[in-house]
Design a protein around this motif. Structure first.
Motif, PDB file in Angstrom:
ATOM      1  N   ARG A 173       0.840  -1.203   0.000  1.00  0.00           N
ATOM      2  CA  ARG A 173       0.000   0.000   0.000  1.00  0.00           C
ATOM      3  C   ARG A 173       0.874   1.251   0.000  1.00  0.00           C
ATOM      4  NH1 ARG A 173       0.975  -1.332   4.928  1.00  0.00           N
ATOM      5  NH2 ARG A 173       1.077   0.169   6.622  1.00  0.00           N
ATOM      6  N   ASP A 174       0.316   2.330  -0.497  1.00  0.00           N
ATOM      7  CA  ASP A 174       1.034   3.598  -0.546  1.00  0.00           C
ATOM      8  C   ASP A 174       1.144   4.173   0.862  1.00  0.00           C
ATOM      9  OD1 ASP A 174       1.306   6.632  -0.867  1.00  0.00           O
ATOM     10  OD2 ASP A 174       1.579   5.918  -2.919  1.00  0.00           O
ATOM     11  N   TRP A 175       2.323   4.580   1.252  1.00  0.00           N
ATOM     12  CA  TRP A 175       2.586   5.070   2.614  1.00  0.00           C
ATOM     13  C   TRP A 175       1.822   6.354   2.921  1.00  0.00           C
ATOM     14  CZ3 TRP A 175       4.892   9.887   3.128  1.00  0.00           C
ATOM     15  CH2 TRP A 175       5.512  10.412   1.985  1.00  0.00           C
ATOM     16  N   ARG A 176       1.391   7.055   1.895  1.00  0.00           N
ATOM     17  CA  ARG A 176       0.652   8.300   2.109  1.00  0.00           C
ATOM     18  C   ARG A 176      -0.812   8.055   2.444  1.00  0.00           C
ATOM     19  NH1 ARG A 176       4.543  10.008  -2.362  1.00  0.00           N
ATOM     20  NH2 ARG A 176       3.887   7.969  -3.053  1.00  0.00           N
ATOM     21  N   GLY A 177      -1.304   6.854   2.170  1.00  0.00           N
ATOM     22  CA  GLY A 177      -2.712   6.547   2.395  1.00  0.00           C
ATOM     23  C   GLY A 177      -3.098   6.684   3.851  1.00  0.00           C
ATOM     24  N   VAL A 178      -4.234   7.322   4.084  1.00  0.00           N
ATOM     25  CA  VAL A 178      -4.726   7.574   5.437  1.00  0.00           C
ATOM     26  C   VAL A 178      -5.243   6.266   6.059  1.00  0.00           C
ATOM     27  CG1 VAL A 178      -7.072   8.178   4.737  1.00  0.00           C
ATOM     28  CG2 VAL A 178      -6.099   9.214   6.768  1.00  0.00           C
ATOM     29  N   PRO A 179      -5.057   6.077   7.371  1.00  0.00           N
ATOM     30  CA  PRO A 179      -5.580   4.867   8.007  1.00  0.00           C
ATOM     31  C   PRO A 179      -7.088   4.720   7.841  1.00  0.00           C
ATOM     32  CG  PRO A 179      -4.011   5.931   9.464  1.00  0.00           C
ATOM     33  CD  PRO A 179      -4.259   6.883   8.319  1.00  0.00           C
ATOM     34  N   GLY A 180      -7.502   3.492   7.669  1.00  0.00           N
ATOM     35  CA  GLY A 180      -8.907   3.149   7.501  1.00  0.00           C
ATOM     36  C   GLY A 180      -9.011   1.892   6.666  1.00  0.00           C
ATOM     37  N   PRO A 181     -10.210   1.485   6.335  1.00  0.00           N
ATOM     38  CA  PRO A 181     -10.375   0.227   5.616  1.00  0.00           C
ATOM     39  C   PRO A 181      -9.832   0.236   4.189  1.00  0.00           C
ATOM     40  CG  PRO A 181     -12.517   1.247   6.052  1.00  0.00           C
ATOM     41  CD  PRO A 181     -11.485   2.077   6.735  1.00  0.00           C
ATOM     42  N   PHE A 182      -9.871   1.388   3.502  1.00  0.00           N
ATOM     43  CA  PHE A 182      -9.528   1.409   2.078  1.00  0.00           C
ATOM     44  C   PHE A 182      -8.122   1.930   1.830  1.00  0.00           C
ATOM     45  CE2 PHE A 182     -14.120   1.689   2.374  1.00  0.00           C
ATOM     46  CZ  PHE A 182     -14.448   0.563   1.656  1.00  0.00           C
ATOM     47  N   TYR A 183      -7.491   1.339   0.814  1.00  0.00           N
ATOM     48  CA  TYR A 183      -6.133   1.719   0.426  1.00  0.00           C
ATOM     49  C   TYR A 183      -5.903   1.294  -1.020  1.00  0.00           C
ATOM     50  CZ  TYR A 183      -5.180  -3.245   1.208  1.00  0.00           C
ATOM     51  OH  TYR A 183      -5.215  -4.622   1.155  1.00  0.00           O
ATOM     52  N   ALA A 184      -4.825   1.795  -1.594  1.00  0.00           N
ATOM     53  CA  ALA A 184      -4.407   1.372  -2.934  1.00  0.00           C
ATOM     54  C   ALA A 184      -2.969   0.880  -2.846  1.00  0.00           C
ATOM     55  CB  ALA A 184      -4.516   2.518  -3.932  1.00  0.00           C
ATOM     56  N   ALA A 185      -2.664  -0.138  -3.638  1.00  0.00           N
ATOM     57  CA  ALA A 185      -1.324  -0.733  -3.650  1.00  0.00           C
ATOM     58  C   ALA A 185      -0.891  -0.939  -5.096  1.00  0.00           C
ATOM     59  CB  ALA A 185      -1.317  -2.068  -2.896  1.00  0.00           C
ATOM     60  N   ASN A 186       0.172  -0.254  -5.486  1.00  0.00           N
ATOM     61  CA  ASN A 186       0.728  -0.385  -6.846  1.00  0.00           C
ATOM     62  C   ASN A 186      -0.312  -0.119  -7.927  1.00  0.00           C
ATOM     63  OD1 ASN A 186       3.328  -1.001  -5.975  1.00  0.00           O
ATOM     64  ND2 ASN A 186       2.825  -3.167  -5.754  1.00  0.00           N
ATOM     65  N   SER A 187      -0.967   1.017  -7.833  1.00  0.00           N
ATOM     66  CA  SER A 187      -1.970   1.341  -8.853  1.00  0.00           C
ATOM     67  C   SER A 187      -1.287   1.781 -10.137  1.00  0.00           C
ATOM     68  CB  SER A 187      -2.902   2.448  -8.354  1.00  0.00           C
ATOM     69  OG  SER A 187      -2.315   3.714  -8.489  1.00  0.00           O
ATOM     70  N   ASP A 188      -2.085   1.867 -11.182  1.00  0.00           N
ATOM     71  CA  ASP A 188      -1.604   2.378 -12.461  1.00  0.00           C
ATOM     72  C   ASP A 188      -1.379   3.885 -12.349  1.00  0.00           C
ATOM     73  OD1 ASP A 188      -4.237   3.302 -12.254  1.00  0.00           O
ATOM     74  OD2 ASP A 188      -4.394   3.415 -14.412  1.00  0.00           O
TER      75      ASP A 188
END
Length: 191
Positions: A41-56
């Motif tokens: 997951r991207d380290w900038r993503g805010v805590p919570g259920p949703f995140y993105a990992a290696n997106s386009d």
């Protein structure tokens, strides 16, 4: 502020027409893990259920969810604000559905702990510094629509960090600790 659990809304969308589209059905349960996993997951993503990992880097996320998604320095997506209403879940799942790699996940609750949320909050200056550099740096005045849009997302992220994010995270900490949202009058844990 009471934490609102978006996962039931996400699960209710599976196989049904997406509320923001005409006829197209939601292809998967976005409450599960991202294909590349939590560790990516991207380290900038805010805590919570949703995140993105290696997106386009197709820059589609903000078209659907400008109040929740922004881009890193290369155009990859990450979640900067968690959804708090069904309409916001619809926007975020639209971003997830449009992302070609399906790089979104919604199993953050299985990974975040009160300690890791507090660590993220203590280190938020790193995220804020990045966002200030993008939001008020060269991208803000570039002759590129996507860079201007990303700068706007970074500025919105700074406003979220400086505004209501702390209170949201206190509600999220309660949810992680107790397994349910706080009721009116219940104290929230500190960050």
């Amino acid at each position: 502020m009471t934490y609102w659990d978006p996962i039931p809304t996400v699960r209710a969308l599976v196989g049904r027409p997406h509320p923001l589209w005409r006829g197209d059905r939601v292809s998967r349960d976005w409450s599960g893990p991202a294909p590349d996993g939590w560790e990516q997951r991207d380290w900038r993503g805010v805590p919570g259920p949703f995140y993105a990992a290696n997106s386009d880097n197709c820059l589609t996320g903000r078209q659907c969810a400008p109040d929740h998604v922004t881009y890193d320095d290369h155009g990859s997506e990450f979640v900067y604000r968690q959804p708090r209403t069904p309409a916001e879940v619809h926007a975020l799942t639209c971003a997830a559905e449009c992302e070609p790699f399906g790089s979104y996940g919604g199993d953050g609750d299985a990974h975040w702990t009160p300690e890791s949320v507090r660590d993220w909050w203590r280190n938020r200056a790193r995220v804020r510094e990045w966002a200030v550099g993008v939001g008020w740096g060269p991208w803000a005045t570039a002759l590129s629509d996507w860079m201007n849009d990303a700068a706007g997302g970074a500025r919105a992220y700074v406003a979220h960090i400086d505004g209501d994010l702390g209170e949201y995270l206190r509600g999220y900490l309660f949810r992680l600790r107790e397994g349910r949202p706080a009721r009116v009058g219940e104290g929230l844990p500190g960050l």
